[in-house]
Design a protein around this motif. Structure first.
Motif, PDB file in Angstrom:
ATOM      1  N   GLY A 149      26.027  30.955 -68.215  1.00 45.72           N
ATOM      2  CA  GLY A 149      25.936  32.404 -68.183  1.00 45.72           C
ATOM      3  C   GLY A 149      27.006  33.078 -69.000  1.00 45.72           C
ATOM      4  N   VAL A 150      26.849  34.384 -69.119  1.00 44.76           N
ATOM      5  CA  VAL A 150      27.800  35.225 -69.840  1.00 44.76           C
ATOM      6  C   VAL A 150      28.116  36.428 -68.959  1.00 44.76           C
ATOM      7  N   VAL A 151      29.410  36.695 -68.779  1.00 41.24           N
ATOM      8  CA  VAL A 151      29.856  37.833 -67.982  1.00 41.24           C
ATOM      9  C   VAL A 151      30.912  38.575 -68.784  1.00 41.24           C
ATOM     10  N   SER A 152      30.977  39.885 -68.631  1.00 46.02           N
ATOM     11  CA  SER A 152      31.991  40.650 -69.356  1.00 46.02           C
ATOM     12  C   SER A 152      33.376  40.358 -68.774  1.00 46.02           C
ATOM     13  N   VAL A 153      34.406  40.497 -69.628  1.00 41.59           N
ATOM     14  CA  VAL A 153      35.777  40.288 -69.165  1.00 41.59           C
ATOM     15  C   VAL A 153      36.113  41.261 -68.042  1.00 41.59           C
ATOM     16  N   ALA A 154      35.704  42.513 -68.192  1.00 36.37           N
ATOM     17  CA  ALA A 154      36.005  43.525 -67.173  1.00 36.37           C
ATOM     18  C   ALA A 154      35.390  43.153 -65.830  1.00 36.37           C
ATOM     19  N   ALA A 155      34.134  42.691 -65.845  1.00 35.57           N
ATOM     20  CA  ALA A 155      33.469  42.320 -64.593  1.00 35.57           C
ATOM     21  C   ALA A 155      34.161  41.126 -63.945  1.00 35.57           C
ATOM     22  N   LEU A 156      34.569  40.155 -64.768  1.00 40.45           N
ATOM     23  CA  LEU A 156      35.250  38.983 -64.217  1.00 40.45           C
ATOM     24  C   LEU A 156      36.592  39.364 -63.609  1.00 40.45           C
ATOM     25  N   LEU A 157      37.336  40.262 -64.265  1.00 40.92           N
ATOM     26  CA  LEU A 157      38.626  40.679 -63.714  1.00 40.92           C
ATOM     27  C   LEU A 157      38.445  41.406 -62.387  1.00 40.92           C
ATOM     28  N   ASN A 158      37.421  42.240 -62.299  1.00 39.61           N
ATOM     29  CA  ASN A 158      37.158  42.921 -61.022  1.00 39.61           C
ATOM     30  C   ASN A 158      36.896  41.913 -59.915  1.00 39.61           C
ATOM     31  N   TRP A 159      36.182  40.849 -60.254  1.00 38.11           N
ATOM     32  CA  TRP A 159      35.888  39.810 -59.263  1.00 38.11           C
ATOM     33  C   TRP A 159      37.157  39.039 -58.901  1.00 38.11           C
ATOM     34  N   ILE A 160      37.950  38.674 -59.920  1.00 39.93           N
ATOM     35  CA  ILE A 160      39.187  37.934 -59.654  1.00 39.93           C
ATOM     36  C   ILE A 160      40.139  38.749 -58.775  1.00 39.93           C
ATOM     37  N   ASN A 161      40.179  40.063 -58.973  1.00 36.39           N
ATOM     38  CA  ASN A 161      41.080  40.909 -58.191  1.00 36.39           C
ATOM     39  C   ASN A 161      40.777  40.867 -56.699  1.00 36.39           C
ATOM     40  N   THR A 162      39.561  40.478 -56.339  1.00 35.29           N
ATOM     41  CA  THR A 162      39.226  40.368 -54.910  1.00 35.29           C
ATOM     42  C   THR A 162      39.755  39.070 -54.303  1.00 35.29           C
ATOM     43  N   TRP A 163      40.240  38.138 -55.159  1.00 36.74           N
ATOM     44  CA  TRP A 163      40.672  36.829 -54.680  1.00 36.74           C
ATOM     45  C   TRP A 163      42.168  36.738 -54.446  1.00 36.74           C
ATOM     46  N   GLN A 164      42.964  37.614 -55.011  1.00 38.87           N
ATOM     47  CA  GLN A 164      44.412  37.523 -54.817  1.00 38.87           C
ATOM     48  C   GLN A 164      44.965  38.925 -54.540  1.00 38.87           C
ATOM     49  N   THR A 171      42.088  45.068 -68.427  1.00 38.61           N
ATOM     50  CA  THR A 171      42.146  44.914 -69.882  1.00 38.61           C
ATOM     51  C   THR A 171      42.954  46.061 -70.496  1.00 38.61           C
ATOM     52  N   ALA A 172      43.790  45.706 -71.460  1.00 39.39           N
ATOM     53  CA  ALA A 172      44.554  46.694 -72.217  1.00 39.39           C
ATOM     54  C   ALA A 172      43.699  47.195 -73.381  1.00 39.39           C
ATOM     55  N   PRO A 173      44.066  48.335 -73.998  1.00 36.71           N
ATOM     56  CA  PRO A 173      43.279  48.855 -75.117  1.00 36.71           C
ATOM     57  C   PRO A 173      43.103  47.860 -76.260  1.00 36.71           C
ATOM     58  N   ASP A 174      44.080  46.967 -76.459  1.00 36.12           N
ATOM     59  CA  ASP A 174      43.970  45.994 -77.549  1.00 36.12           C
ATOM     60  C   ASP A 174      43.206  44.740 -77.141  1.00 36.12           C
ATOM     61  N   GLY A 175      42.650  44.737 -75.926  1.00 35.00           N
ATOM     62  CA  GLY A 175      41.858  43.610 -75.466  1.00 35.00           C
ATOM     63  C   GLY A 175      42.616  42.566 -74.694  1.00 35.00           C
ATOM     64  N   GLN A 176      43.942  42.629 -74.672  1.00 34.60           N
ATOM     65  CA  GLN A 176      44.715  41.666 -73.901  1.00 34.60           C
ATOM     66  C   GLN A 176      44.581  41.948 -72.402  1.00 34.60           C
ATOM     67  N   ILE A 177      44.916  40.947 -71.601  1.00 30.35           N
ATOM     68  CA  ILE A 177      44.842  41.073 -70.149  1.00 30.35           C
ATOM     69  C   ILE A 177      46.219  41.473 -69.619  1.00 30.35           C
ATOM     70  N   MET A 178      46.267  42.576 -68.917  1.00 32.67           N
ATOM     71  CA  MET A 178      47.502  43.056 -68.314  1.00 32.67           C
ATOM     72  C   MET A 178      47.487  42.752 -66.822  1.00 32.67           C
ATOM     73  N   ALA A 179      48.636  42.299 -66.326  1.00 28.55           N
ATOM     74  CA  ALA A 179      48.810  42.034 -64.897  1.00 28.55           C
ATOM     75  C   ALA A 179      49.827  43.016 -64.335  1.00 28.55           C
ATOM     76  N   ARG A 180      49.461  43.666 -63.252  1.00 25.91           N
ATOM     77  CA  ARG A 180      50.355  44.650 -62.634  1.00 25.91           C
ATOM     78  C   ARG A 180      50.549  44.275 -61.160  1.00 25.91           C
ATOM     79  N   HIS A 181      51.825  44.056 -60.769  1.00 23.39           N
ATOM     80  CA  HIS A 181      52.108  43.715 -59.388  1.00 23.39           C
ATOM     81  C   HIS A 181      52.018  44.982 -58.536  1.00 23.39           C
ATOM     82  N   LYS A 182      51.346  44.880 -57.407  1.00 23.63           N
ATOM     83  CA  LYS A 182      51.081  46.063 -56.589  1.00 23.63           C
ATOM     84  C   LYS A 182      52.342  46.633 -55.943  1.00 23.63           C
ATOM     85  N   ARG A 183      53.336  45.788 -55.620  1.00 23.11           N
ATOM     86  CA  ARG A 183      54.508  46.269 -54.896  1.00 23.11           C
ATOM     87  C   ARG A 183      55.776  46.298 -55.751  1.00 23.11           C
TER      88      ARG A 183
END
Length: 275
Positions: A149-164, A171-183
């Motif tokens: 299958g094929v899934v968009s990066v945005a959709a996959l990140l939304n799914w991953i965010n439910t796991w941790q 996604t950043a404007p340049d396409g890179q993946i940004m990680a932001r700690h909640k606390r």
């Protein structure tokens, strides 16, 4: 080598000569009449023709009528379905069947799939060792289902965010993946990898209030994907531009369906249910 056949152009009677008018009764009538005649023979074969003939031929007829009816009604259109208790909506492009010895193999291609509200751009499922077992309801078994299958990066990140619980990936404007700690207000670049049903997220170049954050603050433990529906295993995922291509499989599984409900769904164009 065997190839997939078009169910609209195939009849088991081409391979099996019964020397009776079964073919005319099943294939020269309207589709609904074919289904009615067939359902009677499937549920009570003795009332129509010999049990041996039914045992040999009926699975082929059922697979033909199911694939032909579903593809004729829903091919190229959006379809709603309930499969093993999960709601899905997708556009059906391909539904093919071929016999492999004593069993069948099916191929299904869907696009714009929403599985329990999770979007998937494209999905191909090939079911191996498919058997159908008469009864009320009728049961269907598959030895294994291979999925690509094929899934968009945005959709996959939304799914991953439910796991941790600690990090938000986006996604950043340049396409890179940004990680932001909640606390801790840490921001960083991140990469992810899924191999053999384990998700590994690596955080790189992390900063806290413009200060380089130590590695001890950015380590994420690997996440086993153990709670996927029906023991689904994701074997591999690879990013290509704005999309992720993945492969997965499902182990042997059994489902059941009501022939009358399937017929009504095909005729009326309503929800298909396999439970």
């Amino acid at each position: 080598m065997a190839t997939y056949f078009d169910p609209k152009a195939w009849s088991p009677l081409r391979a099996v000569d019964l020397g009776m008018d079964l073919g005319k009764r099943l294939f020269d009538q309207t589709w609904v009449d074919q289904w009615t005649s067939f359902t009677t023979a499937w549920l009570d074969p003795v009332t129509d023709f010999g049990v041996g003939t039914v045992t040999a031929l009926m699975p082929d007829v059922l697979m033909t009528l199911l694939s032909e009816g579903i593809l004729s009604q829903f091919g190229g259109q959006e379809v709603d379905a309930t499969f093993l208790g999960h709601d899905l909506r997708a556009t059906l492009h391909t539904l093919k069947v071929r016999r492999r010895g004593a069993h069948f193999q099916t191929k299904t291609v869907l696009t714009q799939l929403h599985w329990n509200n999770h979007p998937v751009e494209e999905l191909t499922a090939i079911a191996h060792g498919v058997r159908i077992i008469p009864g009320v309801p009728t049961r269907i078994r598959a030895a294994q289902i291979d999925i690509t299958g094929v899934v968009s990066v945005a959709a996959l990140l939304n799914w991953i965010n439910t796991w941790q619980p600690d990090w938000v990936l986006e996604t950043a404007p340049d396409g890179q993946i940004m990680a932001r700690h909640k606390r801790r207000k840490i921001r960083a670049l991140a990469t992810g990898e899924i191999t053999n049903n384990v998700l590994t997220i690596s955080v790189h170049t992390a900063h806290w209030r413009s200060i380089r954050a130590p590695r001890s603050m950015t380590r994420l433990a690997p996440i086993p994907l153990t709670d996927l529906p029906n023991q689904l295993r994701i074997l591999r995922a690879e990013r290509k531009g704005d999309h992720i291509e993945f492969t997965a499989d499902l182990p042997g599984m059994t489902a059941s369906f009501d022939l009358a409900q399937i017929r009504s769904a095909i005729v009326a164009g309503t929800t298909l249910i396999v439970f």
